[in-house]
Scaffold this active site. Structure first.
Site, short mmCIF file in Angstrom:
data_model
loop_
_atom_site.label_atom_id
_atom_site.label_comp_id
_atom_site.label_asym_id
_atom_site.label_seq_id
_atom_site.Cartn_x
_atom_site.Cartn_y
_atom_site.Cartn_z
N GLY A 259 -21.57 -72.27 20.69
CA GLY A 259 -22.67 -73.11 20.24
C GLY A 259 -22.24 -74.18 19.26
O GLY A 259 -21.13 -74.72 19.31
N SER A 260 -23.13 -74.50 18.32
CA SER A 260 -23.00 -75.70 17.50
C SER A 260 -21.87 -75.71 16.49
O SER A 260 -21.65 -76.71 15.81
CB SER A 260 -24.33 -75.96 16.77
N VAL A 261 -21.12 -74.61 16.37
CA VAL A 261 -19.92 -74.68 15.53
C VAL A 261 -18.91 -75.67 16.11
O VAL A 261 -17.99 -76.12 15.41
CB VAL A 261 -19.27 -73.28 15.36
N GLU A 539 -29.75 -73.30 20.09
CA GLU A 539 -29.14 -74.62 20.04
C GLU A 539 -28.69 -75.10 21.41
O GLU A 539 -27.81 -75.89 21.56
CB GLU A 539 -27.97 -74.59 19.07
#
Length: 543
Positions: A259-261, A539
């Site tokens: 995801g958004s990492v 996300e």
């Protein structure tokens, strides 16, 4: 009979008596010593005296794996009168072997050697001796012992019954350990304890399927802690069958869409290429259409946003705009250079390869920019992410402590780019979804990531992979951390998104390990006020 003949007869009798005395003495020695006769041993067991397998130590010299004396039970079936009686007696003590197996081992009168049970406890040995069965003997052997139990068990791995490393560090460094050379790992047991304790607490709080956490020195690549949950105890390998979830070191052996990492890395690539600046603005008010798919944000926060706010607000739409400026060729090269298209380069066996598209398309380039469509291990991701805390230099990760190690870093980005993105992540912690990971005094800079779990070619809307990645302290980063939780369940008001699960777990880990690592706390007189932003939940877009 002549006198000479009588003398020869007496001499022959004396020789025969001597032979019988020697044979009787040898038999008595074997019975007392518990050593099998030479012709009863396998070729390996007839070799010269073996070296004791060497110890494994943590970076501070604390013992975490060693070898101890133990006894193993063997049988000489040719000396057993009633195999069924002996099998019944042993079955009461060792039911896990099975009565039929015991009968088969003990019933062949032509056999002179059969292992019955390796690595007996002192109490088990006494119980067998009390049976007083003929044909049962003991052999002294070395057995591997792990004095800290399950602590670092997933890293240490295990040995087989013959003392050969078959998993983890025991396998990775088998040749040296077998040769009697101690191995010192980069792990700090105090740091390892903090990681494992917080993952165990998260398991209780979120009823998750699994988890991983890794803490790395960004300047050296040394792994100070690597935890996987469920925990594995190498002292009790029989309690963990081959398909047991604890057998997988999820830090290196499981791949996830994180995801958004990924967004800070996408922004770093675009800044490094010179196609955007921190103040470059994009329209984030409308979804982006990619064929039959749409990329959306879960909340509208502005008509336009600059790159910093795209990170702070975790905007999928904004990130796709950024990666379009970067372009597929440069994105592909960045991913390759970052090691995200290969297995993590770590000494341990079992490093899992990523699940990746054959080639990037407009759709996969867009989704990978915010951490979907590319599944990697937490270790592979942290190896790249840690460059943000080392002036853009990516150090190869290692678990072997070697003061003479001279690893060649990979320049993933400039120091200016790394510092710029780190400041953006600090803003995300101060006034974005990473606030629950903030620890007063230790200036955490990080990013949350929540993604739906893949399921049958699609995604499970009710199950998330929740991650938080960080470097700290922000004004002089030295450490990088990733925490990944597999399907944490919402409980007691805590969401299953990263802001409600992995981020606070990461914050508690940093709070515990920063003093251990000697990070000097700094308390700012004024701290920006958080604006009540929420994380993308989940996300993922409609893709």
């Amino acid at each position: 009979m002549s006198e000479a003949s009588r003398d020869r007869t007496r001499l022959a009798g004396l020789v025969l008596c001597g032979v019988f005395v020697v044979m009787a003495g040898r038999g008595g020695y074997l019975a007392l010593s518990g050593k099998p006769a030479k012709d009863a041993l396998t070729a390996a067991e007839q070799t010269a005296p073996r070296l004791v397998r060497a110890d494994i130590l943590d970076r501070n010299g604390e013992l975490i794996a060693t070898s101890v004396d133990t006894y193993s039970l063997w049988a000489n079936p040719s000396m057993i009168w009633d195999a069924e009686e002996v099998a019944l007696g042993l079955n009461e003590m060792f039911p896990e072997i099975g009565l039929d197996v015991l009968k088969a081992k003990l019933s062949d009168p032509k056999r002179k050697f059969e292992w019955v049970k390796r690595g007996l406890t002192p109490r088990q040995r006494e119980a067998v001796m009390a049976l007083k069965f003929e044909g049962l003997n003991f052999r002294s052997e070395m057995r591997r012992a792990y004095p800290l139990g399950e602590l670092a068990g997933s890293v240490l791995g295990q040995v087989d019954l013959d003392g050969k490393g078959i998993a983890g560090a025991e396998r990775a460094f088998n040749a040296e350990l077998k040769a009697g050379k101690p191995v010192q790992l980069t792990l700090d047991i105090e740091v390892q304890t903090a990681l494992e304790a917080e993952l165990a607490a998260a398991a209780t709080g979120f009823d998750m399927d699994g988890a991983a956490a890794i803490l790395m020195d960004t300047h050296t690549g040394e792994i100070l802690g690597m935890a996987s949950w469920p925990a594995y105890d190498p002292n009790r390998p029989s309690d963990f069958p081959a398909n047991h979830p604890a057998r997988v070191n999820r830090a290196i052996g499981a791949v996830y869409e994180l995801g958004s990492v990924f967004k800070p890395l996408t922004v770093a690539a675009a800044l490094e290429a010179g196609v955007v600046r921190p103040d470059t603005r994009f329209n984030v008010s409308q979804p982006i259409t990619l064929g039959r798919f749409e990329v959306t944000d879960t909340h509208k926060f502005a008509e336009t946003a600059n790159v910093t706010d795209i990170i702070v607000h975790s905007s999928n739409i904004g990130t796709v705009h950024v990666v379009r400026e970067l372009g597929i060729p440069r994105q592909s090269e960045f991913l390759r250079k970052a090691g995200l298209l290969d297995k993590a380069a770590i000494e341990l066996p079992g490093s899992e390869a990523p699940i990746k598209p054959d080639q990037l398309s407009d759709v996969t380039a867009a989704t990978i920019s915010y951490g979907h469509g590319l599944s990697v291990t937490p270790m592979a991701f942290l190896g790249a992410f840690a460059a943000l805390g080392n002036g853009g230099q990516m150090m190869p990760p290692t678990l072997r402590l070697d003061p003479k190690r001279k690893a060649a870093p990979v320049t993933l980005m400039s120091a200016v780019t790394a510092e710029t993105v780190t400041r953006m992540m600090r803003e995300s912690v101060i006034r974005g979804s990473g606030e629950t990971a903030d620890v007063e005094g230790y200036r955490v800079a990080g990013k949350t990531g929540t993604g739906e779990k893949p399921l049958n070619g699609g995604y499970d809307k009710n199950a998330n992979i929740s991650s938080f990645a960080a470097v700290f302290p922000e004004d002089g980063p030295q450490y990088a951390l990733i925490v990944t939780l597999d399907d944490p369940k919402a409980r007691e008001g805590r969401g299953a998104t990263a802001s409600g699960s992995s981020a606070p777990v990461a914050g508690r880990i940093i709070e515990r390990v920063a003093p251990i690592l000697g990070v000097t706390p700094r308390f700012d007189a004024a701290r920006p006020v958080r604006t009540g932003l929420s994380e993308q939940t989940p996300e993922r877009s409609a893709l």
